[in-house]
Write an enzyme that holds these catalytic residues in place. Structure first.
Site: not given
Ligand code: ADP
Ligand code: ADP
Ligand code: MG
Length: 448
Positions: A292, A208, A290
């Site tokens: 934000r 990632h 993201n």
């Molecule tokens: P980052 O890439 O900033 O680490 P994360 O996906 O881990 O992003 O999310 C950051 C924070 O926001 C975490 O505390 C997660 O639980 C919360 N979070 C992310 N997406 C959502 C969502 N769609 N609804 C509620 N909480 C979210």
């Molecule tokens: P979130 O909104 O929960 O952060 P992401 O789309 O950023 O969701 O995916 C979170 C993690 O899941 C990525 O950092 C990666 O490790 C894994 N992931 C997401 N999409 C794929 C994919 N197409 N193939 C393999 N791993 C994936």
């Molecule tokens: Mg993500």
């Protein structure tokens, strides 16, 4: 000029934003749930408004109460932090209607990029490589089968409203597709009140890699280099590093080019991150944006010297980026370790309790972003992250040594944390050799 900002968040990010405001001589308003009355963000802000009880929809997701608090305290802007309302288009629009500045991108950008499936389409149109997958949302099992056959197994069903690693199911064979589809839809419905899903090719053991960007209202966009976020458990980040060391210069340049191209395509304003997965041949594919500030933003701050939250505020005031992107340099290496109140030896169960005594590491190149203090009672209703240990040194080896030293020194007495497990990762040979991907944590857990 903004004189007063309301922070629509809690925990370490609320504290982080309040600190930036103080340095900018901007007044702050905290909002809090009843159970957070003794929280650090409440104590540090100039004013604080209780907005409801511990239930999220009554407090940190209570748009009406937050807007009313902003109006009553005459705050001119709202900083949403991450999570909660930070990617909520309706909230951004409601701020606009009330004449309050939402510190983030324009609502229409959030609309385009917040929903993951439409973000894929926008990025594809901008010439950004995306993971092969469905053209739109998946409406039936038959359709899912057809797409899976086209892109070949394994496939990943993903929630379009997804976040925090939720609403995702991998599927290796058509026989299990119905189950995977149902589970992803159900989890997404529960977590995001939106069961819509799409499909991507499941890239096995990818890395990632993400690019931090900043854009102002004059059309200037800059990247703040890249971050490695492959230390993940259940698709949630645990440790992040910047910059990525074992990546060719050519690939890095391509990443920046693609990220800037994407940002320009949507006239991006404020801080944002483009997330990619990368295979072992350095092919990379956009997965989401993201719109934000991110949890791991401090490591980019450490290597560039740019304060991302202050830039967000300046941009919201209608000012230009405070730096010229051509002059931006990446210095040394930074690592962030997320400290969670959880028990790694009991399936990472979230832990609560009172912080009896507290010692945070310090010293050269160490930054702690946290809302803990001695005597603080950790609440069960929120994310389990309690602190971020961020280190910065001349190179990766020195940063790693520093990170290890810090985790050996930290002491949160009264609370079970993931510190020991994070140390296991830092001491792991693959991590130390900088040869790891998103499978690292599950491998360490298997060896146990
Ligand atoms: P980052 O890439 O900033 O680490 P994360 O996906 O881990 O992003 O999310 C950051 C924070 O926001 C975490 O505390 C997660 O639980 C919360 N979070 C992310 N997406 C959502 C969502 N769609 N609804 C509620 N909480 C979210
Ligand atoms: P979130 O909104 O929960 O952060 P992401 O789309 O950023 O969701 O995916 C979170 C993690 O899941 C990525 O950092 C990666 O490790 C894994 N992931 C997401 N999409 C794929 C994919 N197409 N193939 C393999 N791993 C994936
Ligand atoms: Mg993500």
């Amino acid at each position: 000029m903004i004189q007063k900002i309301l922070i629509a968040n809690r925990g370490e990010i609320a504290v982080r934003i309040i600190r930036a405001c103080r340095e900018l001589n901007i007044q702050t308003v905290a909002v809090y749930a009843t159970v957070d009355k003794d929280s650090l963000h409440v104590a540090l802000a100039d004013e604080a408004v209780c907005i409801g009880n511990h239930q999220l929809e009554n407090s940190y997701l209570n748009q009406q109460a937050i807007l009313q608090a902003a109006i009553n305290t005459q705050a001119q802007a709202i900083h949403p932090g991450y999570g909660f309302l930070s990617e909520n288009v309706q909230f951004a629009l409601a701020c606009e209607r009330s004449g309050i500045v939402f510190i983030g991108p324009k609502a229409e950008t959030m609309q385009m990029m917040g929903d993951k499936q439409s973000a894929r389409e926008t990025m594809q149109a901008a010439g950004v490589p995306v993971v092969p997958g469905s053209k739109g949302l998946i409406s039936s099992l038959e359709e899912a089968k057809k797409i899976a056959q086209e892109i070949t197994y394994p496939v990943l069903i993903k929630a379009t409203a997804g976040g925090g690693g939720k609403g995702m199911r991998v599927c290796y064979h058509e026989d299990n597709l119905a189950d995977a589809l149902n589970q992803a839809q159900q989890e997404a419905k529960n977590a995001f009140d939106n069961g819509d899903v799409y499909m991507e090719k499941f890239v096995e053991n990818p890395r990632h890699i993400e690019v931090q960007i900043l854009g102002d209202t004059f059309g200037n966009v800059a990247h703040l280099f890249e971050r490695e976020c492959s230390v993940q458990r259940n698709n949630q980040k645990m440790i992040e590093e910047a910059p990525v060391q074992n990546l060719s210069k050519k690939t890095k340049e391509r990443l920046y080019k693609v990220a800037l191209q994407a940002a320009k395509k949507v006239s991006y304003v404020s801080a944002g991150t483009l997330e990619f997965i990368m295979d072992n041949k350095e092919n990379f594919y956009f997965i989401e944006m993201n719109t934000r500030v991110q949890v791991e933003h401090p490591i980019s701050e450490m290597i560039t010297g740019i304060d991302i939250v202050k830039e967000q505020i300046r941009i919201a005031e209608g000012k230009k980026l405070s730096f010229n992107s051509k002059d931006l340099e990446s210095n040394g290496h930074a690592i962030e370790i997320r400290i969670n109140a959880e028990d790694p030896y009991d399936n990472f169960k979230p832990m609560v309790g009172k912080v009896n005594s507290l010692h945070f590491p310090g010293g050269n190149g160490v930054r702690i972003d946290s809302f803990l203090y001695q005597g603080y009672q950790i609440q069960p209703y929120y994310d389990s992250m309690i602190a971020k240990v961020i280190v910065h040194a001349r190179n990766r080896d020195e940063a790693m040594e520093k990170a290890i030293r810090c985790l050996e020194e930290i002491d949160v007495d009264g609370i079970t944390t993931n510190v020991e497990f994070q140390l296991d990762i830092l001491l792991n040979e693959s991590f130390q050799d900088n040869k790891y991907d998103t499978s690292l944590v599950s491998k360490i857990l298997k060896v146990g």
